[in-house]
Write a protein that holds these residues in place. Sequence first.
Motif, short mmCIF file in Angstrom:
data_model
loop_
_atom_site.label_atom_id
_atom_site.label_comp_id
_atom_site.label_asym_id
_atom_site.label_seq_id
_atom_site.Cartn_x
_atom_site.Cartn_y
_atom_site.Cartn_z
N ALA A 103 -19.37 6.43 -27.34
CA ALA A 103 -19.16 6.75 -25.93
C ALA A 103 -19.17 5.49 -25.07
CB ALA A 103 -20.25 7.72 -25.46
N LEU A 104 -20.07 4.57 -25.37
CA LEU A 104 -20.17 3.34 -24.60
C LEU A 104 -18.88 2.52 -24.71
CD1 LEU A 104 -21.89 1.39 -22.91
CD2 LEU A 104 -22.72 0.39 -25.07
N THR A 105 -18.25 2.56 -25.86
CA THR A 105 -17.00 1.82 -26.04
C THR A 105 -15.93 2.29 -25.06
OG1 THR A 105 -17.48 1.52 -28.39
CG2 THR A 105 -15.20 1.22 -27.70
N PHE A 106 -15.83 3.60 -24.87
CA PHE A 106 -14.83 4.13 -23.94
C PHE A 106 -15.20 3.80 -22.49
CE2 PHE A 106 -13.92 6.52 -27.73
CZ PHE A 106 -12.53 6.64 -27.70
N VAL A 107 -16.49 3.81 -22.19
CA VAL A 107 -16.93 3.45 -20.84
C VAL A 107 -16.57 2.00 -20.55
CG1 VAL A 107 -18.94 3.10 -19.35
CG2 VAL A 107 -18.78 5.16 -20.76
N VAL A 108 -16.84 1.12 -21.51
CA VAL A 108 -16.52 -0.30 -21.35
C VAL A 108 -15.01 -0.48 -21.22
CG1 VAL A 108 -16.61 -2.57 -22.45
CG2 VAL A 108 -18.60 -1.07 -22.52
N MET A 109 -14.22 0.29 -21.99
CA MET A 109 -12.77 0.19 -21.90
C MET A 109 -12.28 0.51 -20.49
SD MET A 109 -9.79 2.45 -23.80
CE MET A 109 -10.06 3.85 -22.70
N VAL A 110 -12.77 1.60 -19.92
CA VAL A 110 -12.36 1.99 -18.57
C VAL A 110 -12.80 0.93 -17.55
CG1 VAL A 110 -12.66 3.70 -16.74
CG2 VAL A 110 -12.36 4.45 -19.12
N TRP A 111 -14.03 0.44 -17.70
CA TRP A 111 -14.50 -0.62 -16.80
C TRP A 111 -13.62 -1.86 -16.91
CZ3 TRP A 111 -15.93 -5.60 -17.90
CH2 TRP A 111 -16.48 -6.33 -16.83
N GLY A 112 -13.27 -2.23 -18.14
CA GLY A 112 -12.45 -3.42 -18.34
C GLY A 112 -11.08 -3.31 -17.70
N VAL A 113 -10.48 -2.12 -17.77
CA VAL A 113 -9.17 -1.91 -17.16
C VAL A 113 -9.26 -1.95 -15.64
CG1 VAL A 113 -7.28 -0.25 -16.85
CG2 VAL A 113 -8.26 -0.61 -19.13
N LEU A 114 -10.29 -1.28 -15.10
CA LEU A 114 -10.41 -1.17 -13.64
C LEU A 114 -10.92 -2.45 -12.99
CD1 LEU A 114 -11.93 2.43 -13.27
CD2 LEU A 114 -9.58 1.70 -12.80
N LYS A 115 -11.89 -3.09 -13.61
CA LYS A 115 -12.56 -4.22 -12.97
C LYS A 115 -12.29 -5.57 -13.63
CE LYS A 115 -14.76 -1.61 -9.98
NZ LYS A 115 -14.48 -1.70 -8.53
N GLY A 116 -12.01 -5.55 -14.90
CA GLY A 116 -11.88 -6.82 -15.62
C GLY A 116 -10.47 -7.28 -15.85
N GLY A 117 -9.48 -6.50 -15.40
CA GLY A 117 -8.09 -6.90 -15.61
C GLY A 117 -7.66 -6.84 -17.06
N TRP A 118 -8.34 -6.00 -17.86
CA TRP A 118 -7.99 -5.90 -19.28
C TRP A 118 -6.67 -5.18 -19.48
CZ3 TRP A 118 -12.88 -4.26 -22.53
CH2 TRP A 118 -13.87 -5.25 -22.38
N TRP A 119 -6.04 -5.48 -20.63
CA TRP A 119 -4.91 -4.68 -21.08
C TRP A 119 -5.03 -4.52 -22.58
CZ3 TRP A 119 -2.85 -0.79 -19.43
CH2 TRP A 119 -1.58 -0.33 -19.79
N MET A 120 -3.95 -4.33 -23.29
CA MET A 120 -4.00 -3.90 -24.68
C MET A 120 -4.73 -4.89 -25.59
SD MET A 120 -2.78 -0.96 -24.77
CE MET A 120 -2.10 0.03 -23.43
N GLY A 121 -4.56 -6.18 -25.38
CA GLY A 121 -5.22 -7.15 -26.23
C GLY A 121 -6.72 -7.05 -26.16
N GLU A 122 -7.25 -7.03 -24.94
CA GLU A 122 -8.70 -6.94 -24.76
C GLU A 122 -9.25 -5.61 -25.27
OE1 GLU A 122 -7.05 -9.83 -21.82
OE2 GLU A 122 -6.54 -7.79 -22.47
N MET A 123 -8.51 -4.53 -25.01
CA MET A 123 -8.98 -3.22 -25.48
C MET A 123 -8.97 -3.15 -27.00
SD MET A 123 -7.58 -0.40 -22.74
CE MET A 123 -5.84 -0.82 -22.87
N SER A 124 -7.97 -3.74 -27.64
CA SER A 124 -7.93 -3.76 -29.10
C SER A 124 -9.12 -4.53 -29.65
CB SER A 124 -6.62 -4.40 -29.58
OG SER A 124 -5.50 -3.65 -29.16
N GLY A 125 -9.43 -5.68 -29.03
CA GLY A 125 -10.59 -6.46 -29.46
C GLY A 125 -11.88 -5.69 -29.30
N LEU A 126 -12.00 -4.91 -28.22
CA LEU A 126 -13.20 -4.09 -27.99
C LEU A 126 -13.38 -3.07 -29.11
CD1 LEU A 126 -15.52 -2.92 -26.22
CD2 LEU A 126 -13.77 -1.52 -25.10
N PHE A 127 -12.32 -2.35 -29.46
CA PHE A 127 -12.45 -1.31 -30.49
C PHE A 127 -12.70 -1.92 -31.87
CE2 PHE A 127 -10.45 1.37 -27.26
CZ PHE A 127 -11.20 2.53 -27.40
N LEU A 128 -12.13 -3.11 -32.12
CA LEU A 128 -12.41 -3.78 -33.39
C LEU A 128 -13.88 -4.17 -33.48
CD1 LEU A 128 -11.53 -5.08 -36.04
CD2 LEU A 128 -10.83 -7.11 -34.74
#
Length: 476
Positions: A277-302
């Motif tokens: 669950a925390l992984t998905f929370v961090v993903m949403v935070w990264g997109v909204l606040k951290g300027g993340w996109w697919m590369g960063e999200m892929s690294g998070l899930f890995l």
Amino acid sequence: MSIDTDASKEGSFRFPTAFTILFGLIILVAALTWIVPAGQYTRVQNAALNKEVPVAGTYAITDSAPQGIVEVFMAPIRGFYDPAAGTANAIDVALFVLVIGGFIGVVTATGAINAGIERAMRGLKGREKWMIPFLMALFAFGGTTYGMAEETLAFYMLLIPIMIAARYDAVTAVAIILLGAGVGVLGSTVNAFATVIASDAAGVPFTQGLVLRIVILGLSWLACVAYVMRYAERVRLDPTRSLVYDMKADNERHFLSTHHDGAEFTTTHKLVLALFALTFVVMVWGVLKGGWWMGEMSGLFLASAIVVGLIARTGEKNFTDAFVNGARDLLGVALIIGLARGIVVIMDAGKITDTILHWAEGAVAGLGKVAFINVMYWLQVLMSFFVPSSSGLAVLSMPIMAPVADFAGVGRDHVVTAYQSANGVVNLINPTFAVVMGALAIGRVPYERWLRFMWPLLVILTVIIMASLSVATVIA
């Protein structure tokens, strides 16, 4: 309504798979490049959008660039990666999907999802249906605020077994996510990838027309929730009324979850699910606040997959096998994403996108207010099939179509709302939109079954949108 299982018998017609549909569309668009005149607008750099936008009144016929057999076969390849396309490639989304598959595979191998689903079903017994409006509200919030789309692909493999354990089906699970986020995009309020870009390109503040968009969002969300809950309840009471009931023999995941009754819910399971669950929370935070996109999200899930493996002490070989097998399950989805992008590659290379836009510009000239806004809506519906990207369509069409509204006495903000509503509706079923085809591939829901599920709702949503646009235009 029960499904005729005779359709699956040998010798009966079988609807083409998503791969065939998309490749057929590539061939069709390539054929259009031989018929539709090539043309282009002059483009200038827009500092606010940091993109090149077309200039109204500058359309001119240019040298034709018909796409042949070589271009047709290269289109899916260039859909994945074309150096000339810059950030418009699909390779990052496809890789994201594969990493998600690996992550889900590792988590599933720990048994945490199975045990967690069983515990949740016991706690929700008799109240499972209320998950539908709650989850659709969450996804709609993501859609209306930041255009949640590709990010939803991470949720299907989690939600599908939950819905099936609740005695619903895969169509219900797909609908909750795809319609939830989709109706949010349809009624975008502060979505930077639709409303804000389109408003800037149209030369109006994005807050102008906000009340109308909230009305469309609220009415459309209610319609979608009621529609999905009604379908889900019918399936729960009578599984034969499911649109995928006849596929049970081919794919038991449509009706059977992989959890086992009586599975122990251990401390390790709780830790794994907490991290999940925390992984998905961090993903949403990264997109909204951290300027993340697919590369960063892929690294998070890995990274999360590795931590899950360490917590569950799966061992190196079991971890690797689980990750690879999970990625393998979504390989078809990754291929579909590149194939869908190939359609846009052919259109752009054939130089017919601007010609279609020019025809749309001429179609609304001289119309009255109500006729103008409704014709504008349908023109945006047409263009959305060819340009599924909300930001891409905004940058392409708003600099041309918004100024035309001045001559009809219609507010430019209404043109923005017509654009985003049309794009949102189309992208609930659009075969050129990788998110739709990817979601259906994950859920093992054939495209024609999804169309069968969606067509009454599409009529309802269209009536809501057209009526709202018409009333707003008259009273403005």
